[in-house]
Design a protein around this motif. Structure first.
Motif, PDB file in Angstrom:
ATOM      1  N   ALA A 244       1.027  -1.232  -0.072  1.00 16.79           N
ATOM      2  CA  ALA A 244      -0.267   0.062  -0.002  1.00 16.79           C
ATOM      3  C   ALA A 244       0.664   1.250   0.064  1.00 16.79           C
ATOM      4  O   ALA A 244       0.517   2.140  -0.867  1.00 16.79           O
ATOM      5  N   ASN A 245       2.080   1.445   0.689  1.00 15.84           N
ATOM      6  CA  ASN A 245       2.627   2.529   0.929  1.00 15.84           C
ATOM      7  C   ASN A 245       3.624   2.560  -0.444  1.00 15.84           C
ATOM      8  O   ASN A 245       3.840   3.847  -1.147  1.00 15.84           O
ATOM      9  N   ASN A 246       3.911   1.569  -0.994  1.00  8.33           N
ATOM     10  CA  ASN A 246       4.509   1.677  -2.322  1.00  8.33           C
ATOM     11  C   ASN A 246       3.559   2.352  -3.552  1.00  8.33           C
ATOM     12  O   ASN A 246       4.033   3.027  -4.327  1.00  8.33           O
ATOM     13  N   SER A 247       2.270   1.761  -3.203  1.00  5.64           N
ATOM     14  CA  SER A 247       1.343   2.457  -4.273  1.00  5.64           C
ATOM     15  C   SER A 247       1.335   3.845  -3.924  1.00  5.64           C
ATOM     16  O   SER A 247       1.262   4.895  -5.112  1.00  5.64           O
ATOM     17  N   THR A 248       1.126   4.239  -2.813  1.00  5.06           N
ATOM     18  CA  THR A 248       0.971   5.702  -2.385  1.00  5.06           C
ATOM     19  C   THR A 248       2.243   6.486  -2.558  1.00  5.06           C
ATOM     20  O   THR A 248       2.140   7.480  -3.254  1.00  5.06           O
ATOM     21  N   LEU A 249       3.537   5.858  -2.553  1.00  2.00           N
ATOM     22  CA  LEU A 249       4.669   6.683  -2.625  1.00  2.00           C
ATOM     23  C   LEU A 249       4.915   6.349  -4.455  1.00  2.00           C
ATOM     24  O   LEU A 249       5.239   7.622  -4.765  1.00  2.00           O
ATOM     25  N   ASN A 250       4.332   5.702  -5.269  1.00  2.00           N
ATOM     26  CA  ASN A 250       4.535   5.979  -6.522  1.00  2.00           C
ATOM     27  C   ASN A 250       3.371   6.815  -6.947  1.00  2.00           C
ATOM     28  O   ASN A 250       3.778   7.839  -7.865  1.00  2.00           O
ATOM     29  N   THR A 251       2.474   7.029  -6.473  1.00  2.00           N
ATOM     30  CA  THR A 251       1.460   8.055  -6.846  1.00  2.00           C
ATOM     31  C   THR A 251       1.968   9.598  -6.280  1.00  2.00           C
ATOM     32  O   THR A 251       1.729  10.670  -7.065  1.00  2.00           O
ATOM     33  N   ALA A 252       2.760   9.455  -5.023  1.00  2.00           N
ATOM     34  CA  ALA A 252       3.172  10.910  -4.698  1.00  2.00           C
ATOM     35  C   ALA A 252       4.482  11.226  -5.676  1.00  2.00           C
ATOM     36  O   ALA A 252       4.746  12.253  -5.761  1.00  2.00           O
ATOM     37  N   ARG A 253       5.127  10.062  -6.019  1.00  2.00           N
ATOM     38  CA  ARG A 253       6.294  10.600  -6.860  1.00  2.00           C
ATOM     39  C   ARG A 253       5.962  11.215  -8.408  1.00  2.00           C
ATOM     40  O   ARG A 253       6.454  11.921  -8.807  1.00  2.00           O
ATOM     41  N   GLU A 254       4.811  10.508  -8.645  1.00  2.00           N
ATOM     42  CA  GLU A 254       4.143  10.889  -9.943  1.00  2.00           C
ATOM     43  C   GLU A 254       3.629  12.465  -9.798  1.00  2.00           C
ATOM     44  O   GLU A 254       4.013  13.314 -10.697  1.00  2.00           O
ATOM     45  N   SER A 255       3.136  12.718  -8.708  1.00  2.00           N
ATOM     46  CA  SER A 255       2.806  14.210  -8.263  1.00  2.00           C
ATOM     47  C   SER A 255       3.826  14.949  -8.405  1.00  2.00           C
ATOM     48  O   SER A 255       3.866  16.155  -8.850  1.00  2.00           O
ATOM     49  N   LEU A 256       5.024  14.644  -7.535  1.00  2.00           N
ATOM     50  CA  LEU A 256       6.281  15.427  -7.582  1.00  2.00           C
ATOM     51  C   LEU A 256       6.631  15.679  -8.844  1.00  2.00           C
ATOM     52  O   LEU A 256       7.172  16.885  -9.093  1.00  2.00           O
ATOM     53  N   GLU A 257       6.921  14.690  -9.665  1.00  4.70           N
ATOM     54  CA  GLU A 257       7.274  14.989 -11.114  1.00  4.70           C
ATOM     55  C   GLU A 257       6.355  15.999 -11.650  1.00  4.70           C
ATOM     56  O   GLU A 257       7.024  16.635 -12.457  1.00  4.70           O
ATOM     57  N   ARG A 258       5.167  15.728 -11.577  1.00  2.00           N
ATOM     58  CA  ARG A 258       4.270  16.795 -12.207  1.00  2.00           C
ATOM     59  C   ARG A 258       4.429  18.116 -11.996  1.00  2.00           C
ATOM     60  O   ARG A 258       4.546  19.277 -12.687  1.00  2.00           O
ATOM     61  N   ILE A 259       4.695  18.156 -10.426  1.00  2.00           N
ATOM     62  CA  ILE A 259       4.795  19.423  -9.846  1.00  2.00           C
ATOM     63  C   ILE A 259       6.234  20.275 -10.373  1.00  2.00           C
ATOM     64  O   ILE A 259       6.446  21.337 -10.927  1.00  2.00           O
ATOM     65  N   LYS A 260       7.227  19.416 -10.728  1.00  2.00           N
ATOM     66  CA  LYS A 260       8.606  19.760 -11.111  1.00  2.00           C
ATOM     67  C   LYS A 260       8.667  20.176 -12.338  1.00  2.00           C
ATOM     68  O   LYS A 260       9.085  21.232 -12.747  1.00  2.00           O
ATOM     69  N   ALA A 261       7.861  19.473 -13.148  1.00  2.94           N
ATOM     70  CA  ALA A 261       7.650  19.696 -14.830  1.00  2.94           C
ATOM     71  C   ALA A 261       7.014  21.030 -14.739  1.00  2.94           C
ATOM     72  O   ALA A 261       7.631  21.900 -15.606  1.00  2.94           O
ATOM     73  N   ARG A 262       5.939  21.525 -13.956  1.00  2.00           N
ATOM     74  CA  ARG A 262       5.269  22.537 -14.231  1.00  2.00           C
ATOM     75  C   ARG A 262       6.382  23.867 -13.781  1.00  2.00           C
ATOM     76  O   ARG A 262       6.127  24.749 -14.188  1.00  2.00           O
ATOM     77  N   GLN A 263       6.848  23.391 -12.553  1.00  9.29           N
ATOM     78  CA  GLN A 263       7.860  24.632 -12.250  1.00  9.29           C
ATOM     79  C   GLN A 263       8.825  25.102 -12.986  1.00  9.29           C
ATOM     80  O   GLN A 263       9.306  25.990 -13.471  1.00  9.29           O
ATOM     81  N   GLU A 264       9.406  23.942 -13.735  1.00 10.36           N
ATOM     82  CA  GLU A 264      10.325  24.104 -14.716  1.00 10.36           C
ATOM     83  C   GLU A 264      10.134  24.880 -15.931  1.00 10.36           C
ATOM     84  O   GLU A 264      10.410  25.593 -16.490  1.00 10.36           O
ATOM     85  N   LEU A 265       8.717  24.494 -16.366  1.00 14.20           N
ATOM     86  CA  LEU A 265       8.297  25.168 -17.442  1.00 14.20           C
ATOM     87  C   LEU A 265       7.760  26.550 -17.162  1.00 14.20           C
ATOM     88  O   LEU A 265       8.062  27.518 -18.151  1.00 14.20           O
TER      89      LEU A 265
END
Length: 229
Positions: free
Chosen positions: A160-181
């Motif tokens: 369950a934590n891995n699933s949550t962490l994967n989701t959180a990692r995806e959210s983080l990547e989206r945030i980083k991509a948006r900030q870089e843009l």
């Protein structure tokens, strides 16, 4: 009729499978209850043993009493003979014979009860040892089941934590991509501002005749000739 038999067989098979499932899911509880039942049986066996031992003690007391009666009546017979009263001595001897017959019966009872007592004691000791072994096994299977449940829970939590962490990692990547843009957009804006500001200055310099003058071919040729002199 054949179809009905098959249906009945299927139903019996389903009941058996259901029963097996219930037994398997409650195995430890059943095992523990069986141990409790065995302990109760041993307690009842001990109660029965005390009854047998009490009967043996009663029979032994009867034997002791008969031995005493025989000894006493032998004394009576001896005194009767001393008094030359053989008839009385014979009567006493008959009484002694009765006592001895009763004693033989009681001796047999004592021997039989003694054997039963020893047999019951052996059975009880064997059963108690077996129960002690089962209780140790019960402790082991309980511990094993607890460890397995804990391990299963840990695995589920990790998944369950891995699933949550994967989701959180995806959210983080989206945030980083948006900030870089956004950062790229800001930098691009600054570049455009500088570029447009520079072009405006060049235009002003050209209008003032300070910048932007283009040398003619004649001027270039004259500069080359001057360089050769």
């Amino acid at each position: 009729m054949s179809v009905l038999n098959k249906i009945w067989t299927a139903l019996r098979g389903g009941v058996r499978e259901m029963g097996d499932a219930i037994v398997d899911s409650n195995g430890i509880r059943i095992f523990e209850q069986e141990i409790i039942d065995a302990k109760n049986s041993i307690q009842q066996a001990k109660t029965n043993l005390t009854e047998v031992m009490a009967r043996k003690m009663q029979a032994e007391r009867k034997v002791s009493k008969l031995v005493e009666d025989i000894r006493t009546h032998e004394g009576y017979a001896s005194k009767a003979l001393d008094q030359s009263d053989e008839a009385l001595a014979l009567e006493v001897a008959g009484k002694i014979a009765t006592f001895e017959g009763e004693k033989r019966e009681q001796d047999a009872i004592v021997a039989r009860l003694t054997g039963q007592v020893e047999q019951l004691k052996a059975h009880i000791k064997k059963a108690e040892k077996l129960i002690a072994d089962h209780e140790r096994e019960l402790s082991i299977v309980r511990t094993t089941e607890s460890v397995q449940k804990a391990t299963e829970q840990v695995v589920e939590n990790v998944a369950a934590n891995n699933s949550t962490l994967n989701t959180a990692r995806e959210s983080l990547e989206r945030i980083k991509a948006r900030q870089e843009l956004k950062q790229d957009q800001l930098e691009a804006g600054e570049l455009l501002d500088k570029e447009f500001a520079g072009n405006d200055l060049d235009s002003k310099l050209e209008e003032a005749g300070i910048k932007g003058e283009t040398a003619s071919a004649a001027d270039i040729l004259a500069r080359i000739k001057a360089g050769k002199q």
